[in-house]
Design an enzyme around this catalytic site. Sequence first.
Site, short mmCIF file in Angstrom:
data_model
loop_
_atom_site.label_atom_id
_atom_site.label_comp_id
_atom_site.label_asym_id
_atom_site.label_seq_id
_atom_site.Cartn_x
_atom_site.Cartn_y
_atom_site.Cartn_z
N LYS A 203 3.32 -2.40 15.15
CA LYS A 203 4.25 -3.46 14.79
C LYS A 203 3.92 -4.74 15.56
CE LYS A 203 7.86 -0.37 13.26
NZ LYS A 203 9.29 -0.07 13.22
N ARG B 128 -0.75 -0.86 -6.83
CA ARG B 128 -1.19 -2.06 -6.11
C ARG B 128 -2.26 -2.81 -6.91
NH1 ARG B 128 -1.55 -4.17 -0.72
NH2 ARG B 128 -3.68 -4.48 0.04
N ARG C 171 0.83 -1.19 0.00
CA ARG C 171 0.00 0.00 0.00
C ARG C 171 0.88 1.25 0.00
NH1 ARG C 171 -2.10 -3.72 3.58
NH2 ARG C 171 -4.28 -4.32 3.24
N TYR D 105 -10.70 -5.78 -5.31
CA TYR D 105 -10.07 -5.86 -6.62
C TYR D 105 -10.90 -6.70 -7.59
CZ TYR D 105 -6.14 -4.01 -4.02
OH TYR D 105 -5.34 -3.23 -3.22
N HIS E 238 -4.55 -9.07 2.94
CA HIS E 238 -5.97 -9.12 3.26
C HIS E 238 -6.25 -10.28 4.20
CE1 HIS E 238 -7.19 -6.80 -0.62
NE2 HIS E 238 -6.83 -6.00 0.35
#
Length: 400
Positions: free
Chosen positions: A262, A341, A230, A374, A364
């Site tokens: 993180k 992307r 991204r 998409y 995802h």
Amino acid sequence: MVRLDSGSGHARSDRQEKGGNRMKIIIGKYEASIYPEGDGFTGAISLGFDATGKRQRVKRKGKTKAQVRDRLREAVEDLEAGIKTEVRYSVEDAVNDFLEKGLKGKAKSTIDNYRSLARKNLIPQIGAVKLKELTADHLDKWLDERAEELSTRSLRLVHQILERAIRQAQARDRVRRNVASLVIVPEGQEGHPSKAMTLEQAVKLLEALRTTAEFRLSAYVVLSLLAGIRTEEARALTWPEVDLKARTVAVYRSVRAKGDTKTKRSRRVLKLPKKAVEALRAHHRRQAAERLQAGEKWQDHDLVFCREDGTPLDRWQVRREFQKITTLAGLGEDWTPRELRHSFVSILSAHDVPVEDISDLVGHVSTHVTETVYRHEIRPALTKGAQAMDKILKRQSRSA
């Protein structure tokens, strides 16, 4: 002396102070005076004295005495309602206060987006209007004008910024009602539909980047196109997360203002195609030279992609640079960084990479998300990420 009801404005008595130039009136429990000043009249409400002995007054100006009386009456109504009577407080002031104080805890990308929308599409048009004088009719007209240029989504965001700014002003007793809540947001223009590059277009883009050293964000584009990360992940990427020997990069789902992003759930490690590794190596050398040249001005955030002084990039800088690159490559300027992307997904899917693998690569949680986001790029499929991209590009270069 003239006595006025603060609510009705009707005179209870009609005696003017001697001297002719200055008229004293009573509005509710407040004493005020109106006198000639400049090309019109000024009205002043006496509020007594503060703790230091300084006289406190609220002033209103107008072309006629009647206009000043009306404005004084409104000022008294505000005083009685507990509203601060800063008549000069404008829409721009309210929006800037909201951008400064009302977005705590929001992601930096959200804050940058709100600031950009406000400064381009709100403040220049109605920022100078005094907040107390802003009306629903005024907003209706302004939104109709903006609807001719903005997408429906952007228009709703701009309205949301204004509504929240006025709500914050209400909470701080600067205005009595939120007129932005009284209007209906019209439909805007159709948004920019996402599209994806074909393999031929992607190769053309990579070739243009290979033959020029002009662009600082060449590696950014190569990485986004060949690894599918991204744009916000690329902007937040740090060098400790890049292992050029192992040909891997670790990216995180997003950068949040609160909490530790993180985490194992947000982190994914991607194997990089050779071209991406080569681009990152060249970029690292270039950045080292920039750092040396910047000297003490360099601000070390350990970012892979940053400005010439080491500070973070914003989405608009990336977009402008990317459009220069696509124009140079002969693809036109009607492209956005996020479509790299989309192109990654489209190329892999067209070359038999299964949707399950693509879903893992783009981070995802399920194939359903991938297929929904998409849906135009996904095709029936079968193999894996960096290896597949290396093979695809190698095959393409042989046939060229």
